[in-house]
Design a protein around this motif. Structure first.
Motif, PDB file in Angstrom:
ATOM      1  N   SER A 110      -5.636   1.802   4.787  1.00 54.55           N
ATOM      2  CA  SER A 110      -5.118   1.009   5.894  1.00 54.55           C
ATOM      3  C   SER A 110      -5.668   1.504   7.225  1.00 54.55           C
ATOM      4  CB  SER A 110      -3.581   1.056   5.899  1.00 54.55           C
ATOM      5  OG  SER A 110      -3.053   0.479   4.725  1.00 54.55           O
ATOM      6  N   THR A 111      -5.734   2.824   7.394  1.00 57.32           N
ATOM      7  CA  THR A 111      -6.287   3.393   8.623  1.00 57.32           C
ATOM      8  C   THR A 111      -7.770   3.073   8.759  1.00 57.32           C
ATOM      9  OG1 THR A 111      -4.672   5.202   8.586  1.00 57.32           O
ATOM     10  CG2 THR A 111      -6.672   5.541   9.895  1.00 57.32           C
ATOM     11  N   ALA A 112      -8.485   3.185   7.651  1.00 58.79           N
ATOM     12  CA  ALA A 112      -9.939   2.969   7.702  1.00 58.79           C
ATOM     13  C   ALA A 112     -10.297   1.513   7.969  1.00 58.79           C
ATOM     14  CB  ALA A 112     -10.574   3.431   6.392  1.00 58.79           C
ATOM     15  N   THR A 113      -9.491   0.582   7.447  1.00 57.32           N
ATOM     16  CA  THR A 113      -9.803  -0.843   7.599  1.00 57.32           C
ATOM     17  C   THR A 113      -9.102  -1.494   8.776  1.00 57.32           C
ATOM     18  OG1 THR A 113      -7.999  -1.488   6.107  1.00 57.32           O
ATOM     19  CG2 THR A 113     -10.165  -1.078   5.109  1.00 57.32           C
ATOM     20  N   GLY A 114      -8.089  -0.822   9.302  1.00 69.37           N
ATOM     21  CA  GLY A 114      -7.320  -1.429  10.382  1.00 69.37           C
ATOM     22  C   GLY A 114      -6.394  -2.523   9.910  1.00 69.37           C
ATOM     23  N   LYS A 115      -6.158  -2.593   8.594  1.00 69.03           N
ATOM     24  CA  LYS A 115      -5.270  -3.586   8.016  1.00 69.03           C
ATOM     25  C   LYS A 115      -4.256  -2.890   7.132  1.00 69.03           C
ATOM     26  CE  LYS A 115      -9.104  -6.926   7.660  1.00 69.03           C
ATOM     27  NZ  LYS A 115      -9.909  -7.748   6.723  1.00 69.03           N
ATOM     28  N   SER A 116      -3.135  -3.548   6.941  1.00 71.04           N
ATOM     29  CA  SER A 116      -2.135  -3.018   6.035  1.00 71.04           C
ATOM     30  C   SER A 116      -2.546  -3.335   4.601  1.00 71.04           C
ATOM     31  CB  SER A 116      -0.760  -3.622   6.349  1.00 71.04           C
ATOM     32  OG  SER A 116       0.202  -3.113   5.446  1.00 71.04           O
ATOM     33  N   ILE A 117      -2.844  -2.318   3.826  1.00 75.14           N
ATOM     34  CA  ILE A 117      -3.322  -2.483   2.455  1.00 75.14           C
ATOM     35  C   ILE A 117      -2.228  -2.059   1.492  1.00 75.14           C
ATOM     36  CG2 ILE A 117      -5.089  -1.857   0.765  1.00 75.14           C
ATOM     37  CD1 ILE A 117      -6.231  -3.365   3.122  1.00 75.14           C
ATOM     38  N   ASP A 118      -1.779  -3.008   0.634  1.00 76.50           N
ATOM     39  CA  ASP A 118      -0.796  -2.639  -0.377  1.00 76.50           C
ATOM     40  C   ASP A 118      -1.489  -2.435  -1.718  1.00 76.50           C
ATOM     41  OD1 ASP A 118      -1.277  -5.150  -1.489  1.00 76.50           O
ATOM     42  OD2 ASP A 118       0.561  -6.033  -0.697  1.00 76.50           O
ATOM     43  N   VAL A 119      -0.732  -2.041  -2.727  1.00 75.25           N
ATOM     44  CA  VAL A 119      -1.318  -1.663  -4.008  1.00 75.25           C
ATOM     45  C   VAL A 119      -1.980  -2.856  -4.701  1.00 75.25           C
ATOM     46  CG1 VAL A 119       0.798  -2.001  -5.350  1.00 75.25           C
ATOM     47  CG2 VAL A 119      -0.893  -0.329  -6.113  1.00 75.25           C
ATOM     48  N   ASP A 120      -1.422  -4.058  -4.519  1.00 77.06           N
ATOM     49  CA  ASP A 120      -2.020  -5.230  -5.153  1.00 77.06           C
ATOM     50  C   ASP A 120      -3.352  -5.583  -4.510  1.00 77.06           C
ATOM     51  OD1 ASP A 120       0.010  -5.696  -7.070  1.00 77.06           O
ATOM     52  OD2 ASP A 120       1.268  -6.589  -5.524  1.00 77.06           O
TER      53      ASP A 120
END
Length: 779
Positions: A110-120
């Motif tokens: 999430s930090t690297a992409t600037g987006k909230s990344i969930d497990v799915d």
């Protein structure tokens, strides 16, 4: 297990079953049952207990061991997909360190992409670890990433370049490319090119395998770019390759009605070697001295004195190098024999160094020949004694061999050969007679003789992973009723040196899950023990009456009933049972891993094998458990299990009344050559016809649903179309669903909805819940 001696089981079971079936349902004592959940609630639970959803309710089902750091350490995982921890073990000290968690990986992404990344969204997979720099590597989102020791994730930037389909030499001097069905050698340093072949054609290319349907669909052409097929000698001097011949070979055609991103359908014609076909694609091998060709400016093709080989599946033939000479594994059509040839790369002269010929055929799913140059020959797992045992075959006696194992049990694989050539480690089944014959065990075999030493003595199934040096074993041991216990063993003695994890399904059971039950009974012959498994719905109520659904796959190339705790929890029967039925799985005679005699009923008899064993065991189950209604029996299965499903309904229509057959190979002559012929040989047309589901289409009395993917790249969709036509021609009803843009993998939400609906309507006599309406996507 049966509660009485096997010798008495048939008469007692027959009597019990006869009494139970002779009493009218209305006359039997009835105890009021607890109200059953609504059909919508049962469907929701079926979804919850299917595939990934079920897996998310289990911890430590599979620790996914990986030996890392050149074998100096072990990486494994605990938890489940939603909350995983990755643990590193330093094998020199046996110290454990947690190196990452799912939460840490998601936060870093999430930090690297600037987006909230969930497990799915992350799709974390292929996790690896480098203990030298304490960095984790993994696949996620749309590429590969590293997680440094400081917790920062960085995407691995890979140079974007056109896929290299050439074949580079191991010394880095040359590469082989394909142009217009011919081969060209290129000197990498100077760029000099030498044409190696000149007469290649579309039907007779050099160094080119048969394009698979998936390649054709991906490229949108019948002639997709293909990698050069061949094998370099270890010194980079010689090229070993082959020439394909597809002249006069019958082709299949396919139409993709809904190609993504296109309005119009598209059609393709392609080669798919078919069982029973008069003409199969052929392969002939050759060697070229590339160093000499580059010097002379032209090539000398040296044909190897090995018979032309029929291609039984669209993949390259077996070939490689051992001790500086070409090693070729050759198989005769119909699996009459196999031979390992060793060839001279300069003259093409070849000799047989290992040979296997077992009557009625060589069953390659239970046997194999493996190169063992350090031992002076080939290791052959052979059924010559009637059981798959291991032999060391040397070139001076290719039809003989030194027995390394013996007895009435089966060797499944050779897992390690000791560097000092004193011993090897194998996986086997059935040697310990007090255990389930399908449970695997690991054995050390001395090359000087003597009985095997069992390295995994616990009476369970052992799913073992060995380090490259054989020093360590990760053993995930379990049974269908004993949760998986993962341990680290000493590879020399088998002694357990560390506990890694134990599986836990407590959250699954808290959701109402009913654990499966293994069941042992007797085959239709009245004496042969066979094994099955029973899956009950959640909130099971013994006061109710449940229909039975047989989840079938009769092999004979494998077995179906789960032998491990993880498999027993993950098979689709768990989900299907939730609609309000009892699902069973059965391994009757004709299946694998119990010797040649047990499997031989399947030989040229796929149309009948196992049918009556399934009926016999279902009746024995119903005699023991009166809530199982043996007057309401359905069946489902996919691929060869789809063939089984249709034949169960067509050949025993008075017993199996409802079937859902997916991706079935209903006429074996329309399937890829290897699968049918490994059990059928290459028989006459009458034998093929006798084993075809089309030949008994007129027997249909119940309900049959055929499901197939329109671009199935394993079993052609024509199989289901032809069975549907045969049923119509016979004046019988049939239901057919063709899934768009779907390959052999039909498991998708709509598939499961149709399967459950079919049994709900026709076996349970209930109305399925309606489909959930969706808003059409904007054009």
């Amino acid at each position: 297990m049966l509660p009485y001696p096997v010798s008495k089981s048939i008469s007692l079971l027959a009597l019990t079953c006869a009494i139970a079936l002779s009493v009218p349902a209305a006359a039997r004592p009835v105890t009021p049952a607890v109200a059953q959940p609504t059909i919508s609630a049962r469907y929701a639970l079926s979804d919850k207990f299917n595939g990934q959803g079920l897996g998310d309710l289990i911890d430590n089902a599979d620790v996914a061991p990986r030996f890392v750091g050149e074998g100096k350490g072990l990486l494994y995982r605990i938890g489940n997909r939603l909350a995983q921890s990755y643990v590193y073990v330093d094998l020199s000290t046996l110290a454990k360190t947690q190196v990452a968690t799912t939460a840490q990986l998601l936060a870093a992404l999430s930090t690297a992409t600037g987006k909230s990344i969930d497990v799915d969204a992350a799709h974390i997979a292929e996790v690896d670890y480098d203990p030298a720099n304490k960095a984790l590597r993994f696949a996620a989102i749309d590429g590969r990433w590293t997680l440094a020791a400081n917790g920062k994730a960085e995407k691995i930037i890979e140079e974007q370049r056109k896929e290299d389909l050439s074949l580079p030499s191991p010394n880095g001097r040359f590469r082989i490319v394909a142009r217009n069905f011919n081969l060209i050698a290129i000197d990498i340093k100077s760029g000099k090119e030498v044409t190696l072949t000149t007469d290649g054609t579309r039907e007779q290319p050099y160094g080119r395998s048969i394009p698979q349907l998936a390649d054709i669909l991906r490229a949108g052409t019948e002639e997709p770019d293909m990698p050069v097929s061949g094998a370099w000698s270890p010194d980079g001097r010689y090229l070993l390759s082959w020439r394909l011949d597809t002249r006069d070979v019958k082709k299949l055609s396919i139409t993709q009605q809904n190609p993504p991103g296109e309005f119009y359908p598209r059609s393709f014609s392609y080669v798919y070697p078919l069982a029973g076909a008069e003409k199969l694609p052929q392969a002939t091998r050759f060697v070229i001295d590339i160093e000499q060709a580059m010097k002379a400016g032209k090539a000398k093709i040296v044909p190897l004195a090995i018979p032309s080989e029929s291609i039984l599946y669209p993949s390259p033939p077996d070939m490689g190098w051992v001790n500086g000479k070409p090693r070729i594994l050759w198989t005769e059509r119909g699996y009459k024999q196999q031979a390992v040839y060793q060839a001279d790369p300069d003259t093409g002269a070849a000799r047989i160094v290992a040979h296997e010929a077992v009557k009625p055929l060589v069953t390659v799913t239970s046997s194999m020949i493996l190169p063992a140059p350090d031992l002076g020959g080939e290791l052959s797992i052979s059924e010559r004694s009637g059981w798959a045992q291991l032999y060391l075959v040397t070139p001076d006696a290719p039809d003989g061999g030194k027995p390394l194992t013996w007895g009435e049990w089966e060797v499944l694989s050779v897992d390690h050969v000791a560097r000092d050539k004193s011993s090897l480690v194998v996986t086997g089944v059935g040697r310990e007679k007090a255990r389930n014959p399908y449970w695997r065990a690991l054995y050390r075999i001395s090359l000087t003789g003597g009985d095997p030493t069992e390295l995994t003595p616990e009476p369970l199934d052992h799913d073992a992973t060995l380090s490259d040096d054989g020093r360590w074993i990760v053993d995930q041991m379990s049974s269908p009723t004993s949760p998986t216990h993962a341990v680290l063993r000493d590879g020399r003695t088998g002694q357990i040196v560390m506990d890694l994890a134990t599986a836990d399904d407590s959250r699954l059971r808290a959701a109402g899950y009913t654990s499966p039950e293994p069941f042992q009974g007797i085959a239709a012959d009245g004496h042969t023990p066979i094994y099955g498994m029973i899956f009950r719905p959640a909130n099971f109520d013994a006061k109710r009456s449940y229909p039975i659904i047989d989840n079938v796959y009769t092999g004979p190339t494998t077995t179906d009933v789960p032998a491990t705790w993880n498999d027993a929890h993950r098979v689709s029967g768990n989900a299907v049972a939730q609609i309000g039925a009892i699902v069973v799985m059965i391994d009757g005679t004709g299946t694998s891993r119990r010797g040649q005699v047990f499997r031989l009923p399947a030989y040229q008899n796929l149309g009948e094998v196992g049918l009556d064993d399934h009926i016999s065991l279902i009746r024995q189950m119903a005699a023991k458990y009166p809530y199982m209604d043996a007057t309401r029996v359905g069946v489902f299965g996919g691929s060869a299990g789809g063939y089984d499903t249709a034949r169960f309904v067509l050949r025993r229509p008075n017993f199996f009344t409802v079937g859902v057959s997916s991706s079935g190979n209903h006429d074996l002559r329309l399937d890829k050559t290897w699968w049918p012929e490994v059990s059928m040989g290459n028989p006459d047309e009458a034998t093929w016809e006798r084993n075809s589901n089309m030949s008994v289409a007129g027997n249909l009395m119940g309900k049959l649903l055929l499901i197939h993917g329109d671009i199935d790249d394993n079993v052609p969709v024509t199989e289901s179309f032809r069975l549907a036509k045969a049923l119509m021609d016979a004046g019988r009803d049939v239901d057919l669903v063709v899934l768009p843009n779907t390959t052999h993998r039909v498991y998708q939400p709509f598939f499961w909805k149709k399967l459950r609906d079919y049994f709900t309507l026709n076996l349970l006599g209930e109305t399925p819940p309606a489909l959930t309406a969706r808003t059409p996507a904007a054009k």
